[in-house]
Design a protein around this motif. Structure first.
Motif, short mmCIF file in Angstrom:
data_model
loop_
_atom_site.label_atom_id
_atom_site.label_comp_id
_atom_site.label_asym_id
_atom_site.label_seq_id
_atom_site.Cartn_x
_atom_site.Cartn_y
_atom_site.Cartn_z
N TRP A 29 0.83 -1.20 0.00
CA TRP A 29 0.00 0.00 0.00
C TRP A 29 0.86 1.25 0.00
CZ3 TRP A 29 0.54 3.47 3.96
CH2 TRP A 29 1.18 3.00 5.12
N GLN A 77 -15.39 -8.27 -3.76
CA GLN A 77 -15.00 -6.90 -3.43
C GLN A 77 -16.09 -5.91 -3.85
OE1 GLN A 77 -12.27 -5.91 -1.74
NE2 GLN A 77 -11.58 -8.02 -1.50
N GLN A 81 -18.54 -3.47 -1.64
CA GLN A 81 -18.58 -2.05 -1.93
C GLN A 81 -20.00 -1.57 -2.16
OE1 GLN A 81 -16.64 0.28 -1.51
NE2 GLN A 81 -17.82 1.92 -2.50
N MET A 96 -14.45 2.35 -0.42
CA MET A 96 -13.65 2.23 -1.64
C MET A 96 -14.21 3.18 -2.69
SD MET A 96 -12.85 -1.28 -3.70
CE MET A 96 -14.53 -1.59 -4.25
N ASP A 98 -12.50 3.25 -5.93
CA ASP A 98 -12.11 2.69 -7.22
C ASP A 98 -11.55 1.28 -7.00
OD1 ASP A 98 -11.67 2.48 -9.92
OD2 ASP A 98 -10.07 3.98 -10.03
N PHE A 99 -11.77 0.43 -7.98
CA PHE A 99 -11.27 -0.95 -7.92
C PHE A 99 -10.98 -1.40 -9.35
CE2 PHE A 99 -12.02 -5.59 -7.87
CZ PHE A 99 -11.06 -5.96 -6.92
N LYS A 112 -7.14 -1.48 -5.02
CA LYS A 112 -8.27 -0.85 -4.36
C LYS A 112 -7.87 0.56 -3.95
CE LYS A 112 -10.77 -3.08 -1.28
NZ LYS A 112 -11.23 -3.71 -0.02
N CYS A 114 -9.04 4.01 -1.83
CA CYS A 114 -9.95 4.49 -0.78
C CYS A 114 -9.64 5.94 -0.43
CB CYS A 114 -9.82 3.63 0.49
SG CYS A 114 -10.24 1.90 0.27
N ASP A 180 -11.35 -6.07 3.37
CA ASP A 180 -10.88 -7.17 2.52
C ASP A 180 -11.42 -8.52 2.99
OD1 ASP A 180 -9.51 -5.21 1.22
OD2 ASP A 180 -7.55 -5.74 2.05
#
Length: 331
Positions: A29, A77, A81, A96, A98-99, A112, A114, A180
């Motif tokens: 991350w 996921q 969301q 979140m 965007d994925f 992912k 956030c 997650d």
């Protein structure tokens, strides 16, 4: 590949902080600016699963199996969301925004994105705050989990690192992150996808893993146990005492032991004994009920919220027996 400052991900996210490992090496991350809107976000790269590309090793049958696993991971996921979207943005739950998957012809990793939350450094010292401020932090943490449970979401990985403390109008408030491992209530989940910190496992969570899924899967009441351990730290500065034969709280509870909660570290001593106020007693009693073996006998999150809110506003529970019975959970 570990992204460094200045790298561009998916032609959209410009890395502003070098990616680091997290969750025992299961992901990396960092922070990145969206070059389209100019805002900085928290970005997580999942190291597994990897969507195999045309030049990925292995036969077509093997690659298709991995693609199917990736599709299942992505659906989970997005399902979480969708449920989180009902919680609203900018509140007590960090959602979140965007994925996507990104890589090359050898394989693509999932990412992912956030909201970035500016947090204070108080997560480890909440117990040093005055009682009312401690109760406020606890109330916001409980309120955040109540939002999740109301929307049918079971977090399954509650721990202090997943409850960020943010300064807001001179107060410290809690925000829950990292979904997650979360599931929709009633959803089945393979044991191998149940991850978390054993320190905060509920007894049934630990048993479900150790029996390879032969015992009932954890539900919302599992979150109550984990949150009870966190609230114990918030209120007293440490988790429940364990004898030398136990490493984790869930081990002691599964062995039939009642967890012994420490007294708040901030209390002064009088003739070698710790002074305990009525408020301390009531908070510790509530936490104790969250930490019992039977999930069915633990309070619901709405009940926990109701009692902490009353303690925050009034300092102690009502003296009138009928009023007290209405407020306190029946076990």
């Amino acid at each position: 590949m570990s992204y460094k400052t200045g790298d561009l991900i998916a032609d959209k996210y410009l890395v502003t902080r070098e990616f680091d490992s997290a969750n025992g090496g299961q992901c990396q991350w960092g922070f990145a600016v969206n070059i389209n809107d100019g805002n900085e976000y928290f970005v997580k790269k999942f190291l597994s699963p990897v969507y195999p590309g045309e030049k990925a090793p292995g036969g077509e049958k093997s690659k298709q199996k991995r693609r199917d696993q990736c599709d299942k991971f992505a659906r989970k996921q997005l399902l979480i969301q969708e449920a989180l979207s009902a919680c609203g943005a900018g509140g007590s739950v960090v959602v979140m925004v965007d994925f996507f998957k990104y890589g090359n012809e050898n394989g693509e990793h999932f990412f992912k994105v956030c909201q970035k939350v500016d947090t204070s450094s108080l997560s480890k010292v909440i117990h040093t705050l005055e009682p009312k401020k401690r109760l406020f932090v606890m109330l916001t943490a409980v309120g955040a989990l109540n939002i999740l449970h109301y929307n049918g979401i079971v977090h399954l990985d509650l721990k202090p690192d997943n409850i960020l403390i943010q300064e807001w109008e001179g107060k410290q408030v809690a925000k829950i992150i990292d979904f997650d491992s979360s599931i929709i209530e009633g959803e089945s989940i393979a044991v191998e996808f149940l991850v978390g910190d054993p320190v905060y496992y509920s007894p049934e969570f630990a048993k479900h893993i150790s029996t390879n899924g032969e015992t009932p899967a954890p539900n919302k009441k599992s979150d109550i146990f984990s949150l009870g351990l966190i609230l114990c730290e918030y209120w007293t500065g440490s988790r429940p005492f364990l004898s030398g034969s136990y490493t984790y709280a869930h081990e002691a509870v599964l062995d039939g032991k009642k967890l012994e909660l420490p007294l708040p570290q901030s209390k002064s001593k009088l003739r070698g004994t710790m002074i305990q106020t009525p408020l301390d007693t009531e908070v510790r009693n509530l936490i104790g009920k969250m930490l019992i073996l039977s999930p069915e006998k633990r309070p619901q999150i709405t009940q926990v919220q109701q009692q902490i809110k009353y303690l925050y506003n009034n300092g102690t529970l009502p003296k009138n027996k009928d009023a007290k019975n209405k407020l306190i959970m029946n076990f």
